[in-house]
Structure formats: C-alpha cells, structure tokens
Design an enzyme around this catalytic site. Structure first.
Site: not given
Length: 378
Positions: A299, A306
């Site tokens: 994550y 991102e």
C-alpha cells in the site's frame, strides 16, 4: 474386547463448563463457572462463540471448551472478557438492541447452559416474542447433511454462487495481467516497461471498471460493510488510471506505470482467492495471513507510485490545459486542474494514507487475532 474398543473407551471426552447467561436490551453477559482459569481463549464471529480454557470446574481441573451459535447477530468487534479467581465473564454487545427469547439459535438447550437468575430480567421487562425464523439457519450442519443425503450435494444460494464466480473472474483477470507483464519482463528486461500499457492497458481498464460492482454489493445486501470505503479506493485508482495515464499518451511509456500495475495486481491476486475461501468456508492460514499482511509493504509503495504519476502529469496538464476551464464561458466559473492535483496530492499523502492504513490495520488486528475477545481492562 478388541484393542480398538479399548482405545475408543479410553479416548478423552470433551468437557464443557457450566455457563450462566443474562441479558439487557443491548448486551449479553455470560458467566463461565471455572476457578483459577488459565489460557482463556474466546473467539467470536457475528453469529458464533468458541471458548476454551484450563481451570477447575465441575469435573475437577481440566481443559474445558464449548461452542454456541447465537440467537441473533452480535457485535463481535467489541466483545471482551474478564477473569477472576472464581469465574470468567464475557461481555457481549448485541448487533441490534432487542430482547432475545433465548441465547442460542436452536430451541434445544445444552445441559451446561443455564440462566443466571441473579441477573435475569422477566418477560415483563421486554417483548420476548420470537417472530419468524428460518430453521435452516439454526440447524446449518444438519440441514446440509440432509441435502447431501437426499440430492447428493448442498444447494447454494444464487447470491453466493454469483460472488464466487465474480471473485474467481477478478482473480483470473489480474493474474492474466501479471503473467503477461512477467513474461515480457523475462524476455525483454527493463525495456518491457515501456510497453506495459500497450500490452495490458486495455485489460487493466476492464478489471478496474468491473471493481465498481464491489460498491454495489453492500448496497444490494450481497456483502457486509459500507460502500463508501470501496468507492473511494476504486475511484482513486481509476482517477489515476483513466485521467492521468489513459488521457496522456506520453505517460504510457513511463516505468512508474509498470510498477503501479504490478503493485495493484499483487494485492488483488491475494485478495480475491481469500474471498473465495471465505465463501466456501475453507479457511487457509497462509492465505489469510497474506491477505492481511501483504498490504503493509504494497500500500505505501502503491501510494508513492500514484503520487509520482500525479506529479509527472502536472507539467503535461499545464501545457495542454486538459480538464481546465477558463473564463469567459457560459457557466461563468473556472476550474484549475493543476491546483486540484496539488490539493489532491496533499489529501492523498496525509489524511488519505492515514484513513486507508488505519482501516486495514483494524481489519488485520481483528482477522489475525482470529476474532478473539480482548481481556477487559478494569
């Protein structure tokens, strides 16, 4: 008498302690009659309790255990227990405040389960009418055995069959993407990163759009939980995929696209098999551990990738003015996509990361703790 008969006669008998129960409209209190208890384990789901402990009970000092299926659902996340020299008390909150006609699902009460008359409330304190119940839910094992005897297999609800098919299809989709990327990387090395979007971009867009069904599942009652968390997670990734990568051809060949696709796929090829195992009630310790542990490295890495994609997209948007709205226009308002991305990056880096990581951390503590109640702190 045969040796086998002697072995069977000497097999240890499972001992259950006496359990006394009482209720209020919102809570249950179970008192387990064990003195000097050690190694207490209370494992909860929303409908069941499994208890085990060593202590001095009706059959002297022994290992005692019992299992029960509750009359109605409970809040298993808040269940606690406290241990004293003379007893163990389990404090359980009902999922919905209501007076229960009995503690367990089946009308037949085990010999070791008794009413705690010192704390018992009478029927005048609340409406204890049972209402309509599905006997198949009360006798799950017996009903499944009967189906196997009569028709040779256990009938499954259409909802469960759909969820199994959906999760298997999503697993195959992400595994397909990961295999293609792996084969290309083995063949071409780092040069394959430039062609990642060319080879798997269409497939990735398809499976990402299919994920919006997971927002609909809780709305239709197919799964538990709120639709908001999956909506924000899926929409955040699709924002990056469709607006930042798909709409800008110069982003297609960036190595960061390869990395983010690998990270997203690795999370999914563990997640969907885990869901299938839960649907068919075949727990796998390794799969459960991976499901609630693999996110710890992946994550943060995914959020960094991102963020890099958003940062790399800002110069392109400044150049092309894509998604920007300038004055004058018939709506008489402006929108600066570059400013929006900068604010979005701040939200992604701080509260967004905290919210997602906190949510997953709570799930991990619950699942890898196997639903155990926490000792109550006095």
């Amino acid at each position: 008498m045969s040796p086998m008969s002697n072995a069977n006669s000497m097999a240890p008998t499972e001992l259950s302690p006496f359990v006394y129960w009482s209720q209020t409209k919102g809570q249950l209190l179970l008192k387990v009659d064990l003195k000097d208890a050690q190694g207490v384990v209370a494992e909860f789901t929303s409908t069941t309790l499994s208890f085990a402990a060593n202590g001095h009970g009706a059959r002297g000092r022994n290992a005692y255990k019992f299992q029960m299926r509750f009359f109605l659902p409970i809040d298993d996340e808040t269940a606690t227990f406290s241990v004293t020299d003379h007893k163990i008390e389990l404090h359980i909150r009902k999922a919905e405040p209501a007076w229960w006609q009995r503690l367990i699902a089946t009308p037949q009460k085990p010999h070791w389960l008794r009413i705690d008359f010192d704390r018992w409330r009478t029927e005048d304190d609340g409406d204890l009418s049972e209402g309509t119940r599905d006997v198949r839910e009360d006798y799950v094992e017996e009903y499944n055995k009967l189906q196997k005897q009569e028709i040779g297999y256990v009938k499954e609800h259409a909802k469960k069959v759909y969820l199994i098919i959906y999760n298997l299809a999503m697993f195959v989709g992400y595994l397909h993407i990961l295999l293609i990327m792996s084969v290309l990387y083995i063949r071409d090395g780092s040069e394959s990163m430039k062609h990642t979007y060319e080879y798997v971009g269409t497939s990735f867009k398809f499976v990402q759009l299919m994920q919006y069904l997971e927002v609909m599942h809780p709305l239709f009652g197919y799964t538990k939980g709120s639709p908001l968390m999956p909506f924000f997670q899926i929409s955040g990734r699709n924002f990056v995929l469709f607006l930042m990568i798909e709409m800008e051809p110069r982003m297609h060949a960036k190595p960061v696209v390869f990395y983010v696709f690998v990270i997203w796929s690795l999370v999914k090829i563990v997640r969907y098999p885990y869901y299938v195992s839960q649907l068919v009630k075949r727990d796998n310790g390794l799969l459960t551990w991976l499901r609630y542990t693999i996110w710890i490295p992946l994550y943060p890495m995914g959020l960094v990738c991102e963020g890099v994609i958003l940062l790399r997209s800002i110069p392109y948007i400044e150049e092309t003015k894509r998604f920007c709205v300038d004055m004058p226009n018939k709506w008489n308002w402006t929108f600066d996509m570059v400013l929006f991305l900068k604010v979005y990056l701040l939200l992604l880096a701080l509260p967004g990361t905290f919210m997602v990581m906190s949510h997953m951390s709570k799930l991990r503590a619950k699942k890898l703790g196997r639903g155990r109640a926490k000792p109550k702190v006095n």
